[in-house]
Enzyme design. Structure first.
Site, PDB file in Angstrom:
ATOM      1  N   LYS A  23       0.803  -1.334   0.185  1.00 62.29           N
ATOM      2  CA  LYS A  23      -0.008   0.045   0.075  1.00 62.29           C
ATOM      3  C   LYS A  23       0.740   1.353  -0.019  1.00 62.29           C
ATOM      4  O   LYS A  23       0.824   2.126  -0.744  1.00 62.29           O
ATOM      5  CB  LYS A  23      -0.921   0.104   1.197  1.00 62.29           C
ATOM      6  N   ARG A  93      -3.101   3.371   8.255  1.00 56.59           N
ATOM      7  CA  ARG A  93      -3.604   2.300   7.595  1.00 56.59           C
ATOM      8  C   ARG A  93      -2.452   1.176   7.633  1.00 56.59           C
ATOM      9  O   ARG A  93      -1.178   1.582   7.154  1.00 56.59           O
ATOM     10  CB  ARG A  93      -3.738   2.603   5.954  1.00 56.59           C
ATOM     11  N   GLY A 102      -8.444  -7.145   4.160  1.00 59.59           N
ATOM     12  CA  GLY A 102      -9.532  -7.435   5.327  1.00 59.59           C
ATOM     13  C   GLY A 102      -8.713  -8.024   6.400  1.00 59.59           C
ATOM     14  O   GLY A 102      -8.995  -8.102   7.476  1.00 59.59           O
ATOM     15  N   MET A 104      -5.675  -6.694   7.716  1.00 56.17           N
ATOM     16  CA  MET A 104      -5.274  -5.923   8.802  1.00 56.17           C
ATOM     17  C   MET A 104      -6.116  -4.664   8.888  1.00 56.17           C
ATOM     18  O   MET A 104      -6.913  -4.443   7.970  1.00 56.17           O
ATOM     19  CB  MET A 104      -3.904  -5.518   8.103  1.00 56.17           C
ATOM     20  N   ARG A 336      -3.300  -1.287  -6.326  1.00 56.00           N
ATOM     21  CA  ARG A 336      -2.640  -2.411  -6.536  1.00 56.00           C
ATOM     22  C   ARG A 336      -2.769  -3.591  -7.753  1.00 56.00           C
ATOM     23  O   ARG A 336      -4.066  -3.155  -8.168  1.00 56.00           O
ATOM     24  CB  ARG A 336      -2.783  -3.078  -5.175  1.00 56.00           C
ATOM     25  N   HIS A 454     -16.268  -8.419   1.165  1.00 51.37           N
ATOM     26  CA  HIS A 454     -15.123  -9.465   1.889  1.00 51.37           C
ATOM     27  C   HIS A 454     -15.290 -10.923   1.151  1.00 51.37           C
ATOM     28  O   HIS A 454     -14.546 -11.645   0.666  1.00 51.37           O
ATOM     29  CB  HIS A 454     -15.456  -9.491   3.222  1.00 51.37           C
ATOM     30  N   SER A 762      11.751 -43.223 -14.562  1.00 52.60           N
ATOM     31  CA  SER A 762      10.786 -42.320 -14.265  1.00 52.60           C
ATOM     32  C   SER A 762      10.650 -42.463 -12.762  1.00 52.60           C
ATOM     33  O   SER A 762      10.446 -43.372 -12.106  1.00 52.60           O
ATOM     34  CB  SER A 762       9.277 -42.852 -14.954  1.00 52.60           C
ATOM     35  N   GLY A 764       9.160 -42.215  -9.444  1.00 57.05           N
ATOM     36  CA  GLY A 764       8.069 -42.150  -9.003  1.00 57.05           C
ATOM     37  C   GLY A 764       8.026 -41.659  -7.530  1.00 57.05           C
ATOM     38  O   GLY A 764       8.333 -42.204  -6.500  1.00 57.05           O
ATOM     39  N   ASN A 766       5.801 -40.447  -5.269  1.00 52.70           N
ATOM     40  CA  ASN A 766       5.039 -40.746  -4.446  1.00 52.70           C
ATOM     41  C   ASN A 766       5.543 -41.872  -3.437  1.00 52.70           C
ATOM     42  O   ASN A 766       5.909 -41.868  -2.356  1.00 52.70           O
ATOM     43  CB  ASN A 766       3.580 -41.249  -4.845  1.00 52.70           C
ATOM     44  N   CYS A 829       6.689 -39.259 -12.541  1.00 56.39           N
ATOM     45  CA  CYS A 829       5.270 -39.398 -12.852  1.00 56.39           C
ATOM     46  C   CYS A 829       4.443 -39.617 -11.410  1.00 56.39           C
ATOM     47  O   CYS A 829       3.428 -40.080 -11.283  1.00 56.39           O
ATOM     48  CB  CYS A 829       5.079 -40.785 -13.479  1.00 56.39           C
ATOM     49  N   TYR A 849      10.771 -34.644 -18.763  1.00 55.83           N
ATOM     50  CA  TYR A 849       9.297 -34.305 -18.967  1.00 55.83           C
ATOM     51  C   TYR A 849       8.882 -34.707 -17.483  1.00 55.83           C
ATOM     52  O   TYR A 849       9.431 -35.267 -16.656  1.00 55.83           O
ATOM     53  CB  TYR A 849       8.485 -35.184 -20.047  1.00 55.83           C
TER      54      TYR A 849
END
Ligand code: ADP
Ligand code: MG
Ligand code: MG
Length: 876
Positions: A23, A93, A102, A104, A336, A454, A762, A764, A766, A829, A849
């Site tokens: 601001k 402000r 909203g 602050m 802004r 808001h 590749s 993995g 996970n 992947c 990739y």
């Protein structure tokens, strides 16, 4: 000379956001470029941080510098702070580096007390205005600085207005003064202190309150969700007041230089006549569209329009501005970058390129990849909509459709959502303290407030549907129900919102995915021009593959063959194969599965039409395919013509205490080579067949969960042997690749050995995350969210790649693999392939990739382009 804590507006500029906050930098830049801004100064974010470091005290020299700067405002305005004859009033402000709508708090009309209020009344010959300003100041000061519950004041005000019989503008000067006195008493009894009459004391306390609000709960929550650092601090802007509440030639408003919901090029905003501060946002009265201003104050409107356009081209981006008109004179209070929906972001970026304001690279960088998710958000199924009657229509505040159970309380919304329920938060209006409930809800419905309320602003930021200002809603919090044009919806009843049209429906409705705009496709094609990394999709069936292609996938990075095992009555043959006692029995069952798998692969190859398709051999623990209750086991035994007890004990014997680390992945194909054999045959026969149809095929056979090259080797031999046989039989050769998943730390560390066999890797991620962190994804729900909340971990490592840890394994695996095989193709992947931050990391590591779920393909394309553009920036 001590440290400089205070900057006059004219001393700052747009580049100083770190120090002055967004601001402060915005008003400084506007001041510098000659836009009318009331004079003021900014206390730096450093001062805020120092305030905390030294235990909640003003840093040395701050107050003196502030008083000095105040003199500058006095000189510019010709008014004097605390002087009843001609009082200067200021706004205090807050403003951090990133806008936190909203979050602050701002105090207006500071400097008023009994005598300056009288002075103001005489000076302006407008006692009602002075009383109104006084009432507002005491209320804001009480609430924000002294921490009195806002409800206490609002109640008094509401009473005075006869509970909606009259509007705030109907209150007379006498009534307002009466209310102000009551407010002072409330402060005395609630906060235990007298309302401070001394303007300097007011100012000191207000500045400290802004500092403190940086660490308020809602500010911290907002930062956590938006991943904003706690260490930035907030700036404090002290600025001469201008008054939108001086009568019908005065007003206050907010506007966007383009429509933030659709992106269309028109000034879009709302204003309220004879009003001040947050009246517009809070929805005290229903605001008027900015187009009305053109009719009622054409000259002011023209000036406003010109300034808005000037700011937009100055910043080369859509601006969200706040303004006040004091007796026909326009003042700009804030500018802004405007928050916008994803659809608007895309349209605006593309429009700005065609208007010659920005170039394509900038356009690609303007759109947040995460936000694209919104565009892929569902809308109400047109079929379901056909005969549905909306209960009512409010403002289309944030697009997308959602169904959920109506909930009237944010805490309750949070609790219900935590148990997996879909909820819609229904409120008269929302306030910052409702934020956690809005996060938990699928969508938000309010009875009051405009497009910039808001609820609307926050929902758009979060990409959630929102219908705001649905004035027909009669919400009864006490009884937890809402009556809408005769229909009663109680807590727990289903409702459906369409945030794109503003419609509200009773009940649960089906939703569908929308069509993508030509602007979207344009932006995507620009992304493709810049990115250097490929984007593939994880898809198991032709339908998903088709969708992936329509989103721009350049291949399939992961086809999980077992996902087809449950289709139709195939599962019977699969179970027969698992239960089999001898290789012969197993082969017999596999022979039934093979043609089905071949058919699946043909389908995929046809859809992908020459693009690479990575097919992973069987991966999950076998008991995942078996029934576990006696009744189903009995059915299976009957089908297999086998003894119930024998089948049951076989199934029981397959139980594992830690299946994730058990008999799965390549371990299956090593112990039961006939499984790999069958899958390889299905893949190559499909490839041959489709090739004979004249369609190019690029199969990539991928062996999962390899930790030792000695595991990969025997699997490779099987695959290559089968390929040879199938090609010889058909008299057709199909070039193919053989590679592996890297999803165990040992695989990454011994990648040099593994790459002697594997032609591609590749990651993995996970499983790699699970195994590197020793953290089971399925069991982490009890503590992982808390870890993130307490910042023990920055993010959920299953959503965004743990770059320091797991990322190192990716880096090491890639480097070591390529040391052995320079042209090793490397991809990823896991879920992370569609997470923008992880995509950028993959680009930096040099992967060929990423592969992600079809819906995330556009996100990955954009993120990959931004990563590539980031490189060229770094090179400069
Ligand atoms: P927020 O960050 O919540 O938007 P602001 O500091 O922008 O808080 O203040 C909110 C509103 O208060 C502004 O939109 C404007 O209407 C009013 N306001 C702020 N500063 C002034 C000022 N100097 N004169 C008059 N009104 C002001
Ligand atoms: Mg505010
Ligand atoms: Mg503002």
């Amino acid at each position: 000379m001590g440290k400089k804590w205070v900057y006059l507006f004219r001393e700052g500029d747009a580049t100083m956001r770190d120090l002055l906050g967004g601001k402060g930098a915005g008003v400084a830049e506007m001041t510098r470029t000659g836009v009318p801004v009331p004079p003021g100064f900014t206390i730096t974010t450093e001062a805020c941080n120092t305030y905390y470091e030294i235990g909640g005290k003003f840093p040395e020299g701050l107050w003196e510098q502030a008083l000095e700067a105040l003199k500058d405002i006095e000189a510019q305005t010709g008014k004097k702070f605390g002087d009843p004859a001609n009082p200067l009033l200021v706004a205090v402000r807050s403003g951090a580096k990133f806008s936190m709508p909203g979050m602050m708090d701002t105090v207006l009309n500071l400097g008023l007390n009994a005598s300056t209020r009288e002075g103001l009344a005489q000076l302006t010959a407008n006692p009602r205005f002075a009383a109104d300003a006084y009432r507002r100041f005491i209320q804001l000061f009480g609430k924000i600085v002294l921490g009195v519950e806002g409800e206490r004041f609002e109640h008094v005000l509401d009473e005075a207005k006869g509970h909606g019989q009259r509007q705030d503008t109907d209150l007379s000067a006498e009534e307002l003064l009466q209310i102000a006195e009551t407010f002072k008493q409330i402060i005395k009894s609630e906060a235990g202190v007298d309302f401070p009459e001394d303007p300097q004391e007011q100012l000191r306390e207000a500045i400290a309150a802004v500092f403190r609000s940086w660490n308020g709960r809602r500010a911290r929550d907002y930062r956590r969700i938006n991943k904003i650092s706690d260490s930035l601090g907030t700036g404090v802007n002290v600025q001469a007041m201008v008054f939108g509440n001086m009568g019908d030639d005065s007003a206050t408003g907010v506007a966007f230089t383009r429509n933030p919901a659709t992106g269309s090029s028109e000034i879009f905003g709302e204003y309220l006549v004879n009003a001040q501060g947050e009246d517009v946002v809070a929805g005290v009265r229903t605001p008027q569209p900015i187009s009305r201003l053109e009719a009622t104050m054409p000259e002011v409107y023209k000036q406003f329009h010109d300034i808005a356009k000037q700011l937009e081209s100055h910043y080369q981006d859509v601006q969200d501005v706040e303004f006040t008109i004091e007796r026909g004179r326009l003042w700009m209070l804030q500018t802004r970058a405007g928050k916008r929906t994803a659809a608007a972001a895309v349209k605006i970026a593309v429009d700005l390129v065609s208007e010659g304001v920005i170039d394509k690279a900038t356009a690609v960088q303007r759109v947040d990849p995460h936000a694209l998710d919104q565009l892929l958000h569902p809308m109400i199924d047109p079929e379901a909509r056909k005969d549905a009657q909306a209960l009512t229509t409010g403002l289309p505040a944030s697009p997308g459709a959602a169904s959920g159970k109506a909930v009237f309380d944010p805490d309750e919304a949070e609790q219900l959502a935590a148990t997996g329920e879909q909820v819609i938060l229904v409120r008269v209006e929302t306030a910052p303290e409702d934020f956690h409930g809005m996060v938990a809800a699928q969508a938000i419905l309010t009875a009051r407030g405009g497009m910039t309320s808001h609820a609307a602003v926050v929902a758009r930021g979060m990409g959630k549907p929102c219908v705001a200002g649905a004035g027909d809603l009669r919400i009864n919090y006490a009884e937890q129900l809402v009556v809408v044009n005769g229909t009663t919806i109680r807590k727990g009843d289903w409702v459906t919102l369409d945030g794109s049209t503003g419609e509200v429906f009773a009940g649960q409705m089906a939703t569908v995915q929308p069509e993508l705009s030509t602007d979207f496709n344009e932006l995507m094609s620009w992304s493709d021009e810049f990115r250097t990394m490929g984007v593939r999709a994880n898809a198991d069936v032709p339908h998903d593959a088709e969708m992936a292609r329509s989103f721009g996938a350049e291949g399939i990075g992961l086809c999980r063959t077992e996902h087809m095992f449950f289709e139709g009555n195939r599962i019977d043959a699969v179970r027969e194969m698992i239960i089999a006692d001898t290789p012969e029995e197993r082969r017999a069952a596999l022979a039934k599965i093979e043609p089905l798998q071949q058919g699946d692969f043909e389908g995929l190859f046809r859809v992908m039409h020459g693009l690479p398709v990575t097919i992973r051999t069987l991966d999950p623990p076998l008991h995942e395919f078996l029934p576990h209750d006696d009744h189903e086991i009995e059915l299976l035994a009957k089908k297999l013509d086998a003894d119930f007890k024998k089948v049951k004990s076989k199934i029981d014997s397959m139980h594992e205490s830690n299946p994730m680390l058990g008999f799965r992945g390549c371990r299956l194909g090593i112990i039961y080579p006939e499984i790999t054999e069958m899958q390889a045959r299905a893949i190559f026969k499909a490839a041959v067949k489709v090739k004979q149809e004249g369609i190019d095929v690029q199969p990539e056979v991928m062996i999962p969960l390899v930790g030792h090259v000695t595991e990969l080797k025997p699997q490779e031999e099987i695959v290559r042997q089968v390929a040879k046989e199938v090609f010889a039989e058909a008299g057709v050769e199909v070039p193919y690749m053989l590679g592996t998943m890297i999803e165990l730390p040992r695989a990454a560390l011994t990648a040099d050995e593994i790459a002697e066999v594997a032609e591609f890797f590749s990651f993995g991620t996970n499983d790699l995350t699970q195994t590197a962190l020793g953290l089971s994804r399925d069991d982490s729900g009890r503590f992982l969210p808390l870890y993130v909340e307490r910042k023990i971990m920055a993010d959920d490592p299953f959503q965004t790649l743990d770059q320091r840890g797991v990322g190192q394994l990716v880096r090491i695996g890639t480097e070591r693999g390529r040391n052995t095989r320079a042209n090793l193709k490397v991809g990823i992947c896991g879920e992370h392939g569609g997470d923008p931050a992880s995509v950028i990391f993959c680009h930096e590591v040099g992967l060929n990739y990423v592969s992600c779920s079809p819906f995330r393909v556009p996100i990955a394309r954009l993120a990959a382009a931004q990563a590539a553009l980031g490189d060229s920036k770094r090179d400069k």
